[in-house]
Design a protein around this motif. Structure first.
Motif: not given
Ligand code: HEM
Lengths: 281, 422
Positions: B46-51, B252-260
Motif C-alpha cells: 500500500f505504500g507503493g499504491i499511495l505513491s 487497486f486501479l480496478i477499484l478506482l475505475a469502478w467508481f470513476v
C-alpha cells in the motif's frame, strides 16, 4: 430494483426503526421514492433517444416557463450520447430562442436568434425577478438537478448499491416529485401559494402541479399521461446532468478489460519471478 | 538510502556522469538493489499504491487547474464546464474526486497495517511520525480541495470547519477572521484555499521523500516483526517488490475505475451539485466519508472547545504511539491479546465513521461518546497496560524459522541481486 427487494427493504426499515419512537416518526416523514427501471442504468446502459426528445419537449413546453437549463448548450442536442438530433435540427431549435447579446458598435444590447453555441437562456432576468413571480422562491436551474437531489438509502442498501451500480436516486425523486401532488392530509394547513407534495421535503412546495394528462402533444405515439411526461422529462434531465454518461460507461468497460488483463499478466509474472523464493510471496 | 548499490556504470559517459552526480547509483540503490524482507505480504504494497495515488492526484489536479476559475461567481460553473466542454474533463474531474477517496482508503489500510505489525516501534518511530504528518497534510489538502467546486457542501464545510477555530479562547474570533480573509466565508477564502490546495500536494511529495528515506535507512518491518538476520532473508527490490507492487497497484486501479466510470458520484454528496448559498443551510452538513470518524469525535464532546481539542488529539495521539505501546514484541501475530484489541479498535473506527454520518441526536450521541472514549482509551490505557501484562507467543529466531514453522520448506538461498543487469 426488484419488487421483492422493496418488500425486504420496507420490512427491514420497519424492523430497524420501530423501537426508536419519536425519531422514527421524523424519519418516516421523508418517504423514499419508488426505484424505477431506466434504460441507461447499469454498466452498458444507454439513453433512449426518443425518450430524451420527448423529455426535451416537455421541458420546453412546461418547465421552461419557470426553470432555466443554463449549463446545456444547443449544440449538445446533436452530440453523440444525447437526444440524437441532427445538427440542423439542433440549430432550428436554437433559432426559436432569443438571446441577449452585445454591446454592439453603438454600445447597445440587442436580441438575436439563438445559435448552436448558445446555452439555453434562463426564463427570468435575475433571481429577484424569479422570486417576485414564484411565491418568494427561485425555481432551481435544472441542468444538474438529477445529480443534486437524492434520498437516504440506509444500511445495507448503500453497500449493495456499490455492486448493483444503482445511482438513479435523483431521477427517481424527480418522477416521484412530479407525480407526488395530492390533497393535504386532514389538519395540515398549507402556507399560501404552496401545494402539498408527498415527496418534497416538508411537503409544502411553491411549484404548482406542472403536469396534467394530454398537456404536451407527442408525435411518436407514446402515452400522453402525467406518468409518461414525468419519466420522459426526468430522463432528459438525467442526460442534461451527465451528457457524457454513455462515453463514460463505454470507455469504462474498455478500461476495465485492460486493467483486468493487465492485472492477470502481472499476477503470473509475479508468480514466475517469485518461484525461486520459497516461503511467503 | 545508499550503501546497497551494486551499480557499475558501463559506458564512458555514465562513468563520467556518475563521478559528477551519482543519481543513477542512488536510484539503483533505492529501487533496485534495496533489500526487502522476503516474507512481506500484500499489506506491504500500500505504500507503493499511495505513491501512485499521489502521482495521479497531482497530474489530474494540474490539468484541472488549467480550466478551473477560483471565484465565488464562477467556480461552480467552471467545474461544470470542465465536466461538459473540456475534452475528457469529466474523466479528469471524476478521477481527481474519487482518487482522493481511494488515496485515503489506501492510507488507512497502510496505517492499520503499521499498527497490526508494530511497524512504528524502534527503530521506525521517525518513519511513523512522518506518516502521521502525511496524514495531517492529506486531511488539510482534501478539505481545501472539497471547497473548490463551491457547492452547498463546499461552502458549509468550509464554514463549519473554519468556525471551529473560534472555540480557541481569547484569540479565536480573530483567527477565524484571519482564516476567512474577511468577516464571512467568501471570495478571499476560496482564493487562499485554492492556493494552498495547489501547494500542499507538493509538500506531501517532499515529506514522502523523507518518509521513504527514513524507511530505507531502517529497512522494512515484516509480518514476523523480527529483523532479517542475513541476505538470505531478503530479496532485492527489483524485480521482486516491483512486480508484486505493480500487481496490486493495478488491482487497486480496478477499484478506482469502478467508481470513476460506474459510480462517479456515489462517494460524493448530492448537495454539492447545488451552487453555494450562504442564506440556505443544508439539512445535514456531512463531510466526506474519510473524515467521518474524526467528525464523530468532534461532535461527541458536548462543549465546542472540548470537541475541537478531542479532534486534534485524535490525530496527534498517533504520533505518540511508539511510546504508548509498551510491548517489545512488534507483530500482532505473536501478541494474542493485542491482536483482539487491534480488531476491536478497527471496528471502533468504522463505528465512529458510521456515527459521523448520522445526526447528532439521541442514541447516536451516546454511542459516539462511548466509541470516542474507547478510541482514546485504546491508546492511553489499553496499549500501555497490554505490553506489561500480555504473555507473547515465543518469537521465532529469524524470518526463516518462522517460515519453517508454518510448514513451508525453506529452499535455496535467496537469488543474487539482479543489480548488475540493467
Ligand atoms: C502520502 C501518503 C503516504 C505515502 C505516499 C506513503 C508511502 C510509503 C511507502 C512507499 C512505504 C514503503 C512500502 C510499504 O511498506 O508499504 C511506506 C512505509 C511506511 N509508512 Fe507510509 N506513506 C504514506 C502515508 C503514511 C501514513 C499516513 C502513515 C502512518 C501514520 C505511514 C506509515 C508508514 C510506516 C510505519 C511504514 C513502514 C512500514 C513497514 O516497513 O512495516 N505512511 N510508506
Amino acid at each position: 430494483m426488484s419488487p421483492s427487494r422493496h418488500i425486504l427493504a420496507a420490512a427491514l426499515a420497519v424492523a430497524l426503526t420501530a423501537p426508536l419512537g419519536p425519531s422514527a416518526a421524523i424519519a418516516a416523514e421523508a418517504i423514499a421514492p419508488p426505484a424505477l427501471s431506466w434504460s441507461w442504468s447499469g454498466p452498458f446502459g444507454k439513453f433512449d433517444r426518443a425518450q430524451l426528445q420527448r423529455g426535451l419537449r416537455v421541458y420546453r413546453e412546461v418547465c421552461q416557463n419557470c426553470h432555466g437549463l443554463t449549463l446545456v448548450s444547443f449544440r449538445n442536442l446533436a452530440e453523440p450520447g444525447g437526444p440524437g438530433f441532427t445538427t440542423a435540427q439542433a440549430a432550428a431549435i436554437a433559432k426559436e430562442y432569443k438571446i441577449k447579446d452585445g454591446p454592439n458598435d453603438q454600445g447597445e444590447m440587442f436580441e438575436r436568434d439563438g445559435r448552436l453555441a448558445d446555452r439555453f437562456p434562463a426564463p427570468w432576468p435575475n433571481e429577484n425577478a424569479a422570486r417576485a413571480q414564484h411565491n418568494g422562491t427561485v425555481p432551481p436551474d435544472l441542468s444538474v438537478i438529477a445529480k443534486a437531489r437524492t434520498y437516504e438509502r440506509g444500511f445495507p442498501w448503500f453497500l449493495i448499491d456499490i455492486f448493483t451500480q444503482y445511482q438513479e436516486q435523483g431521477v427517481d425523486y424527480l418522477v416521484a416529485l412530479l407525480k407526488g401532488y395530492t390533497d393535504p392530509p386532514q389538519g395540515v394547513e398549507l402556507p399560501p401559494g404552496t401545494s402539498y407534495n408527498t415527496y418534497f421535503p416538508g411537503h409544502a412546495i411553491s411549484m404548482p402541479p406542472p403536469l396534467q394528462d394530454e398537456l404536451v402533444p407527442y408525435t411518436d405515439g407514446a402515452p400522453q399521461t402525467i406518468d409518461q411526461y414525468a419519466k420522459d422529462v426526468a430522463a432528459f434531465l438525467a442526460w442534461a446532468a451527465e451528457p457524457h454518461m454513455e462515453a463514460r460507461k463505454r470507455i469504462g468497460f474498455q478500461v476495465m478489460i485492460f486493467l483486468i488483463v493487465f492485472a492477470g499478466l502481472l499476477y503470473f509474472t509475479k508468480k514466475k519471478v517469485w518461484a525461486d523464493v520459497h516461503g511467503h510471496a | 538510502m545508499s550503501g546497497h548499490s551494486t551499480y557499475q556504470p558501463q559506458s564512458r559517459f555514465m562513468q563520467w556522469f556518475e563521478r559528477r552526480l551519482p543519481i543513477v547509483s542512488f536510484m539503483h540503490a533505492s529501487f533496485v538493489a534495496y533489500p526487502t524482507p522476503r516474507n512481506l505480504n500484500y499489506w506491504w504494497t500500500f505504500g507503493g499504491i499511495l505513491s501512485l495515488m499521489l502521482a495521479i492526484q497531482i497530474v489530474t489536479g494540474i490539468v484541472l487547474a488549467m480550466h478551473y476559475t477560483p471565484h465565488v461567481d464562477h467556480a461552480f460553473v467552471s467545474v461544470e464546464t470542465i465536466m461538459r466542454d473540456v475534452n475528457y474533463g469529466w474523466l479528469l474531474r471524476y478521477l481527481h474526486a474519487n482518487g482522493a477517496s481511494m488515496f485515503f482508503l489506501a492510507a488507512y489500510i497502510h496505517m492499520f497495517r503499521g499498527m497490526y505489525y508494530g511497524s512504528y516501534k524502534d527503530p521506525r518511530e521517525v518513519l511513523w511520525i512522518l506518516g502521521v504528518i502525511l496524514l495531517f497534510l492529506m486531511i488539510a489538502t482534501g478539505f481545501m480541495g472539497y471547497v473548490l467546486p463551491w457547492g452547498q457542501m463546499s461552502f458549509w464545510a468550509a464554514k463549519v470547519i473554519t468556525s471551529l477555530f473560534g472555540a480557541i479562547p481569547v484569540v479565536g474570533d480573530s483567527i477565524v477572521t484571519w482564516l476567512w480573509g474577511g468577516y464571512s466565508v467568501g471570495n478571499p477564502t476560496l482564493n487562499r484555499f485554492y492556493s494552498l490546495h495547489y501547494l500542499l500536494p507538493f509538500v506531501i511529495a517532499g515529506v514522502v521523500i523523507l518518509h521513504v528515506w527514513a524507511l530505507h535507512e531502517v529497512g522494512q518491518n515484516n509480518p514476523t516483526g523480527v529483523e532479517p538476520k542475513s541476505d538470505k532473508e531478503t530479496v532485492p527490490f527489483t524485480p521482486y517488490a516491483t512486480v508484486k507492487d505493480s500487481f496490486l497497484m493495478v488491482v487497486f486501479l480496478i477499484l478506482l475505475a469502478w467508481f470513476v466510470f460506474y459510480l462517479p458520484n456515489y462517494l460524493g454528496h448530492a448537495d454539492n451539485y447545488i451552487p453555494a448559498n450562504p442564506l440556505v443551510t443544508p439539512a445535514h452538513i456531512v463531510p466526506e466519508w474519510y473524515y467521518l470518524p474524526f467528525y464523530a469525535i468532534l461532535r461527541a464532546i458536548p462543549s465546542k472547545l472540548g470537541g475541537v481539542i478531542a479532534l486534534g488529539a485524535s490525530i496527534v495521539i498517533l504520533a505518540f504511539l511508539p511510546w504508548l505501546d509498551t510491548s517489545r514484541v512488534r507483530s500482532a501475530a505473536y501478541r494474542p491479546l493485542y491482536r483482539q484489541f487491534f480488531w476491536i479498535f478497527v471496528l471502533v473506527c468504522i463505528g465512529l465513521g458510521w456515527l459521523g454520518a448520522k445526526p447528532a441526536e439521541g442514541g447516536y450521541v451516546i454511542a459516539a461518546r462511548f466509541l470516542t472514549a474507547w478510541y482514546f482509551l485504546h491508546f492511553l490505557v489499553i496499549l500501555p497496560i497490554l505490553g506489561l501484562i500480555e504473555k507473547p507467543k515465543p518469537l521465532p529466531n529469524s524470518i526463516s524459522e518462522a517460515v519453517l514453522r508454518e510448514g513451508v520448506p525453506i529452499g535455496a538461498p535467496a537469488p543474487a541481486p539482479s543489480g548488475t543487469k540493467h
